[in-house]
Each structure stands twice: as structure tokens, then as C-alpha cells.
Write a protein that holds these residues in place. Structure first.
Motif, PDB file in Angstrom:
ATOM      1  N   THR A  48       0.833  -1.207   0.000  1.00  0.00           N
ATOM      2  CA  THR A  48       0.000   0.000   0.000  1.00  0.00           C
ATOM      3  C   THR A  48       0.868   1.257   0.000  1.00  0.00           C
ATOM      4  OG1 THR A  48      -1.754  -1.163   1.166  1.00  0.00           O
ATOM      5  CG2 THR A  48      -1.830   1.221   1.250  1.00  0.00           C
ATOM      6  N   ARG A  52       1.312   4.224  -2.984  1.00  0.00           N
ATOM      7  CA  ARG A  52       1.180   5.664  -2.760  1.00  0.00           C
ATOM      8  C   ARG A  52       2.458   6.415  -3.162  1.00  0.00           C
ATOM      9  NH1 ARG A  52      -3.422   7.377  -0.877  1.00  0.00           N
ATOM     10  NH2 ARG A  52      -4.760   6.006   0.330  1.00  0.00           N
ATOM     11  N   GLY A  64      -7.295   7.979  -3.639  1.00  0.00           N
ATOM     12  CA  GLY A  64      -8.045   8.047  -2.387  1.00  0.00           C
ATOM     13  C   GLY A  64      -7.811   6.823  -1.535  1.00  0.00           C
ATOM     14  N   ARG A  65      -8.894   6.209  -1.126  1.00  0.00           N
ATOM     15  CA  ARG A  65      -8.822   5.037  -0.255  1.00  0.00           C
ATOM     16  C   ARG A  65      -8.162   3.877  -0.990  1.00  0.00           C
ATOM     17  NH1 ARG A  65     -11.903   2.641   4.085  1.00  0.00           N
ATOM     18  NH2 ARG A  65     -12.037   0.388   3.802  1.00  0.00           N
ATOM     19  N   VAL A  66      -7.211   3.239  -0.330  1.00  0.00           N
ATOM     20  CA  VAL A  66      -6.545   2.048  -0.853  1.00  0.00           C
ATOM     21  C   VAL A  66      -6.751   0.935   0.154  1.00  0.00           C
ATOM     22  CG1 VAL A  66      -4.337   1.018  -1.501  1.00  0.00           C
ATOM     23  CG2 VAL A  66      -4.811   3.406  -2.079  1.00  0.00           C
ATOM     24  N   GLU A  67      -7.189  -0.204  -0.332  1.00  0.00           N
ATOM     25  CA  GLU A  67      -7.437  -1.349   0.544  1.00  0.00           C
ATOM     26  C   GLU A  67      -6.847  -2.597  -0.104  1.00  0.00           C
ATOM     27  OE1 GLU A  67     -11.504  -3.441   1.377  1.00  0.00           O
ATOM     28  OE2 GLU A  67     -11.287  -1.724   2.722  1.00  0.00           O
ATOM     29  N   HIS A  88      -7.900  -2.799  -3.956  1.00  0.00           N
ATOM     30  CA  HIS A  88      -9.103  -1.989  -4.182  1.00  0.00           C
ATOM     31  C   HIS A  88      -8.688  -0.544  -3.942  1.00  0.00           C
ATOM     32  CE1 HIS A  88     -11.516  -5.665  -3.854  1.00  0.00           C
ATOM     33  NE2 HIS A  88     -10.710  -5.964  -2.855  1.00  0.00           N
ATOM     34  N   ALA A  89      -8.981   0.349  -4.883  1.00  0.00           N
ATOM     35  CA  ALA A  89      -8.577   1.743  -4.717  1.00  0.00           C
ATOM     36  C   ALA A  89      -9.604   2.669  -5.336  1.00  0.00           C
ATOM     37  CB  ALA A  89      -7.209   1.974  -5.357  1.00  0.00           C
ATOM     38  N   ASP A  90      -9.794   3.811  -4.698  1.00  0.00           N
ATOM     39  CA  ASP A  90     -10.578   4.903  -5.257  1.00  0.00           C
ATOM     40  C   ASP A  90      -9.587   5.855  -5.912  1.00  0.00           C
ATOM     41  OD1 ASP A  90     -12.907   3.848  -4.179  1.00  0.00           O
ATOM     42  OD2 ASP A  90     -12.711   4.999  -2.329  1.00  0.00           O
TER      43      ASP A  90
END
Length: 101
Positions: A48, A52, A64-67, A88-90
Motif C-alpha cells: 500500500t 502511494r 483516495g482510499r486504498v485497501e 481496491h482503490a478509489d
């Protein structure tokens, strides 16, 4: 230099002091993560952060959100045999952030 202290007083439970936090690991309880669970979470955390950093180096500011959903297989000795991660990422990317040259 990076230094950390890990202590075990009894049994298999260990406590590692990291910055201002303590990380307890115990393979024999349901309350503390096991060594392999902690390793799996560390893999996902490193990936993660690397994602970034890569986005920042390419001037992508829409991450945005990273999972990361991580799972692992264990062999007969209960050692990690394979690790899989699903990202999973926004993301909102504009321009030529990933264009070479």
C-alpha cells in the motif's frame, strides 16, 4: 539505524515496542495476531505504501482510499506457502500521469 525491542516473558507471546506503540503477537490466543498474520498484514501495508509512493512520484493526486485484501496458504508445517493480494482503490486520474517519456 533502525532498532526495536521485542520481549517475551512467558510462553510464545511477544511484545514489540515500536515508536509509541506496542505490538503483541501470540499464536496461542484469539486476542493477539499470530506471527504469520502479522507478516501477511506487513506485506499488505508495504504494498500500500509503495503504491502511494509510486503515485506521488508520478504526480497523481487523485489516489483516495486504498485497501488490500491479503490471503495466504500454509503448508503442513503451518508455514506460509503462497500469498495473494487483491487491490481496491478509489482513484481519480487526470492528464498523462502514467505516460512514459
Amino acid at each position: 539505524m533502525l532498532e526495536r525491542t521485542t520481549t517475551s516473558v512467558d510462553g510464545y507471546r511477544t511484545v514489540s515496542h515500536i515508536e509509541e506503540s506496542d505490538l503483541a503477537i501470540d499464536p496461542n490466543t484469539d486476542t493477539d495476531p499470530s506471527l504469520t498474520e502479522t507478516l501477511l498484514a506487513s506485506y499488505a501495508a508495504c504494498y500500500t505504501v509503495a503504491l502511494r509512493i509510486g503515485a506521488q512520484q508520478r504526480n497523481v493526486d487523485g489516489l483516495g482510499r486504498v485497501e488490500i485484501d491479503a490471503e495466504a496458504d500454509r503448508d503442513r508445517e503451518n508455514d506460509l506457502e503462497a500469498v495473494r493480494e487483491e487491490l481496491h482503490a478509489d482513484v481519480s486520474i487526470r492528464g498523462n500521469a502514467f505516460r512514459n517519456g
